[in-house]
Design a protein around this motif. Sequence first.
Motif, PDB file in Angstrom:
ATOM      1  N   ARG A 263       0.792  -1.349  -0.066  1.00 33.91           N
ATOM      2  CA  ARG A 263       0.016  -0.006   0.020  1.00 33.91           C
ATOM      3  C   ARG A 263       0.746   1.254   0.024  1.00 33.91           C
ATOM      4  NH1 ARG A 263      -2.445   0.183   4.990  1.00 33.91           N
ATOM      5  NH2 ARG A 263      -4.038   1.634   4.456  1.00 33.91           N
ATOM      6  N   THR A 264       2.181   1.052  -0.183  1.00 38.77           N
ATOM      7  CA  THR A 264       3.050   2.261  -0.041  1.00 38.77           C
ATOM      8  C   THR A 264       3.164   2.891  -1.492  1.00 38.77           C
ATOM      9  OG1 THR A 264       4.171   1.118   1.586  1.00 38.77           O
ATOM     10  CG2 THR A 264       5.501   3.024   0.423  1.00 38.77           C
ATOM     11  N   PRO A 265       3.165   4.317  -1.608  1.00 36.07           N
ATOM     12  CA  PRO A 265       3.097   4.731  -3.149  1.00 36.07           C
ATOM     13  C   PRO A 265       4.392   4.570  -3.768  1.00 36.07           C
ATOM     14  CG  PRO A 265       1.898   6.288  -1.439  1.00 36.07           C
ATOM     15  CD  PRO A 265       2.683   5.329  -0.503  1.00 36.07           C
ATOM     16  N   ARG A 266       5.439   4.681  -3.028  1.00 34.69           N
ATOM     17  CA  ARG A 266       6.808   4.416  -3.906  1.00 34.69           C
ATOM     18  C   ARG A 266       7.203   3.358  -3.038  1.00 34.69           C
ATOM     19  NH1 ARG A 266       9.222  10.287  -4.111  1.00 34.69           N
ATOM     20  NH2 ARG A 266      10.761   9.356  -5.296  1.00 34.69           N
ATOM     21  N   LYS A 267       7.537   2.071  -3.633  1.00 36.58           N
ATOM     22  CA  LYS A 267       8.104   1.170  -2.800  1.00 36.58           C
ATOM     23  C   LYS A 267       8.882   0.218  -3.375  1.00 36.58           C
ATOM     24  CE  LYS A 267       4.115  -0.979  -3.951  1.00 36.58           C
ATOM     25  NZ  LYS A 267       2.941  -0.517  -4.474  1.00 36.58           N
ATOM     26  N   GLU A 268      10.066  -0.380  -2.818  1.00 35.68           N
ATOM     27  CA  GLU A 268      10.535  -1.425  -3.517  1.00 35.68           C
ATOM     28  C   GLU A 268      10.699  -2.729  -2.443  1.00 35.68           C
ATOM     29  OE1 GLU A 268      15.133  -2.515  -5.067  1.00 35.68           O
ATOM     30  OE2 GLU A 268      14.263  -0.608  -5.196  1.00 35.68           O
ATOM     31  N   ILE A 269      10.346  -3.913  -2.926  1.00 34.66           N
ATOM     32  CA  ILE A 269      10.288  -4.850  -1.848  1.00 34.66           C
ATOM     33  C   ILE A 269      11.230  -5.884  -2.022  1.00 34.66           C
ATOM     34  CG2 ILE A 269       8.586  -6.508  -0.750  1.00 34.66           C
ATOM     35  CD1 ILE A 269       6.305  -4.703  -1.551  1.00 34.66           C
ATOM     36  N   LYS A 270      12.033  -6.329  -1.140  1.00 33.47           N
ATOM     37  CA  LYS A 270      12.900  -7.280  -1.423  1.00 33.47           C
ATOM     38  C   LYS A 270      12.622  -8.509  -0.253  1.00 33.47           C
ATOM     39  CE  LYS A 270      15.953  -5.724  -4.166  1.00 33.47           C
ATOM     40  NZ  LYS A 270      16.387  -6.473  -5.515  1.00 33.47           N
ATOM     41  N   HIS A 271      12.673  -9.540  -0.896  1.00 32.61           N
ATOM     42  CA  HIS A 271      12.211 -10.941   0.008  1.00 32.61           C
ATOM     43  C   HIS A 271      13.629 -11.668   0.325  1.00 32.61           C
ATOM     44  CE1 HIS A 271       7.858 -10.700  -0.205  1.00 32.61           C
ATOM     45  NE2 HIS A 271       8.138  -9.937  -1.466  1.00 32.61           N
ATOM     46  N   TYR A 272      13.730 -12.194   1.613  1.00 35.91           N
ATOM     47  CA  TYR A 272      14.882 -13.152   1.944  1.00 35.91           C
ATOM     48  C   TYR A 272      14.430 -14.258   2.471  1.00 35.91           C
ATOM     49  CZ  TYR A 272      16.859  -8.521   0.984  1.00 35.91           C
ATOM     50  OH  TYR A 272      17.248  -7.394   0.626  1.00 35.91           O
ATOM     51  N   ASP A 273      15.122 -15.426   2.374  1.00 34.25           N
ATOM     52  CA  ASP A 273      14.882 -16.689   3.151  1.00 34.25           C
ATOM     53  C   ASP A 273      15.573 -16.678   4.192  1.00 34.25           C
ATOM     54  OD1 ASP A 273      13.354 -19.247   3.319  1.00 34.25           O
ATOM     55  OD2 ASP A 273      14.931 -20.311   1.994  1.00 34.25           O
ATOM     56  N   TYR A 274      15.575 -15.648   4.945  1.00 35.63           N
ATOM     57  CA  TYR A 274      16.374 -15.790   6.371  1.00 35.63           C
ATOM     58  C   TYR A 274      15.253 -15.584   7.532  1.00 35.63           C
ATOM     59  CZ  TYR A 274      20.270 -14.989   3.280  1.00 35.63           C
ATOM     60  OH  TYR A 274      21.424 -15.201   2.358  1.00 35.63           O
ATOM     61  N   GLY A 275      15.702 -15.855   8.754  1.00 39.37           N
ATOM     62  CA  GLY A 275      14.972 -15.605   9.986  1.00 39.37           C
ATOM     63  C   GLY A 275      15.191 -13.990  10.398  1.00 39.37           C
ATOM     64  N   HIS A 276      14.268 -13.798  11.286  1.00 39.56           N
ATOM     65  CA  HIS A 276      14.150 -12.361  11.744  1.00 39.56           C
ATOM     66  C   HIS A 276      15.517 -11.722  12.039  1.00 39.56           C
ATOM     67  CE1 HIS A 276      12.033  -8.608  13.553  1.00 39.56           C
ATOM     68  NE2 HIS A 276      12.764  -8.913  14.729  1.00 39.56           N
ATOM     69  N   PHE A 277      16.438 -12.564  12.682  1.00 38.50           N
ATOM     70  CA  PHE A 277      17.514 -12.319  13.278  1.00 38.50           C
ATOM     71  C   PHE A 277      19.026 -12.438  12.572  1.00 38.50           C
ATOM     72  CE2 PHE A 277      14.757 -13.256  16.787  1.00 38.50           C
ATOM     73  CZ  PHE A 277      14.696 -12.154  17.324  1.00 38.50           C
ATOM     74  N   ASP A 278      18.637 -13.306  11.485  1.00 34.59           N
ATOM     75  CA  ASP A 278      19.821 -13.589  10.576  1.00 34.59           C
ATOM     76  C   ASP A 278      20.568 -12.574   9.698  1.00 34.59           C
ATOM     77  OD1 ASP A 278      19.387 -16.293  11.446  1.00 34.59           O
ATOM     78  OD2 ASP A 278      18.259 -16.807   9.774  1.00 34.59           O
ATOM     79  N   ILE A 279      19.529 -11.383   9.356  1.00 28.80           N
ATOM     80  CA  ILE A 279      20.214 -10.696   8.545  1.00 28.80           C
ATOM     81  C   ILE A 279      21.074  -9.386   9.278  1.00 28.80           C
ATOM     82  CG2 ILE A 279      18.563 -10.724   6.905  1.00 28.80           C
ATOM     83  CD1 ILE A 279      16.866  -8.172   8.219  1.00 28.80           C
ATOM     84  N   TYR A 280      21.489  -9.799  10.566  1.00 28.06           N
ATOM     85  CA  TYR A 280      22.387  -8.713  10.820  1.00 28.06           C
ATOM     86  C   TYR A 280      23.962  -9.253  10.753  1.00 28.06           C
ATOM     87  CZ  TYR A 280      18.326  -6.686  13.393  1.00 28.06           C
ATOM     88  OH  TYR A 280      17.286  -5.863  13.752  1.00 28.06           O
ATOM     89  N   VAL A 281      24.116 -10.552  10.524  1.00 26.72           N
ATOM     90  CA  VAL A 281      25.326 -11.286  10.529  1.00 26.72           C
ATOM     91  C   VAL A 281      25.639 -12.104   9.244  1.00 26.72           C
ATOM     92  CG1 VAL A 281      25.465 -11.305  13.054  1.00 26.72           C
ATOM     93  CG2 VAL A 281      24.538 -13.006  11.876  1.00 26.72           C
ATOM     94  N   GLY A 282      26.888 -12.346   8.953  1.00 20.31           N
ATOM     95  CA  GLY A 282      27.123 -13.524   8.004  1.00 20.31           C
ATOM     96  C   GLY A 282      26.607 -13.071   6.592  1.00 20.31           C
ATOM     97  N   ASP A 283      26.336 -14.367   5.744  1.00 22.24           N
ATOM     98  CA  ASP A 283      26.159 -13.988   4.399  1.00 22.24           C
ATOM     99  C   ASP A 283      24.582 -13.190   4.240  1.00 22.24           C
ATOM    100  OD1 ASP A 283      28.200 -15.421   3.514  1.00 22.24           O
ATOM    101  OD2 ASP A 283      27.091 -17.371   3.333  1.00 22.24           O
ATOM    102  N   ALA A 284      23.768 -13.375   5.279  1.00 22.58           N
ATOM    103  CA  ALA A 284      22.526 -12.819   5.038  1.00 22.58           C
ATOM    104  C   ALA A 284      22.653 -11.159   5.140  1.00 22.58           C
ATOM    105  CB  ALA A 284      21.538 -13.179   6.075  1.00 22.58           C
TER     106      ALA A 284
END
Length: 303
Positions: A263-284
């Motif tokens: 519903r955001t007028p100007r958006k870009e959406i990226k999806h990841y197959d990672y858990g909530h805490f994974d994206i702070y470290v490593g390959d994620a």
Amino acid sequence: MNKKVANPLQPANVQFASGGIQCSAYLYRPAAAQPSPIIVMAHGLGGTRKMRLTAFAERFVAQGYACLVFDYRYFGDSEGQPRQLLDIQCQLDDWKAALNYARSLPDIDPKRVILWGSSFSGGHVLATAASEPELAAVLSQCPFTDGLASTLVMNPVTSVKLTALALRDRIGAALGKQPIMVPVSGLPSETALMNSADTIAGVTALTQCDPDYKNHVAARFALDIIRYYPGRNTPKIKAPVLFCICDPDTVAPAKATLRHAKRTPRKEIKHYDYGHFDIYVGDAFEQVVQDQLNFLKKTVPVY
């Protein structure tokens, strides 16, 4: 000729006022001291600026973006009593104060201010951006967008226990008593604000960066979370928004986030197959920070 910053990865410790309280922050400046874009950043539920936000900021500043990474009042190095009081309106006020402070800084372009939030602050940046039409961009990472959706992923017994503690804490506060604390993170069998199967390992990876981290907040917050719906603000946001959504998210359900993101007028959406805490470290982390840099270079390029 532009003067140079000696070491752009060594931030300055600064403070700004919010509601009569001093909030502490790291201020990173890029190597070339010219009117540059600035990214205002803060952490999620009970977190501090030391918990891997510096890793994101270092990547951004290396590409020419200044960064202001702050602790909310009552948390981390910021002032405020009682400690560990998670007040949603106070945190939103802190975002406004940080934004105003960033715009006032020398060698910063006040028309190129960017908000970056993750988890609970990923919702805060959406709520803030809805009333700030002059923002250049918003990055919202695994965001909390819907109080009901996040409450429903919790075991009902845990919810009842948290509510009981929250009521006791709220009554105690009215009587001038010290806060009753609840853990921010715990095992699935424990009473905590986050107790999914991946919570302890994920939070532990982050808290290693902050030896002073305290794994508790005032229990009264549990009465407020179900009434907070920052995702409902997305249609009002004028700035371009990057949503980084973790599809198997156990804390901020992706289905609700995606509904609000669309519903955001100007958006870009990226999806990841990672858990909530994974994206702070490593390959994620490497993948998501590169996506964020690509978005920034398109929407708010460094001149």
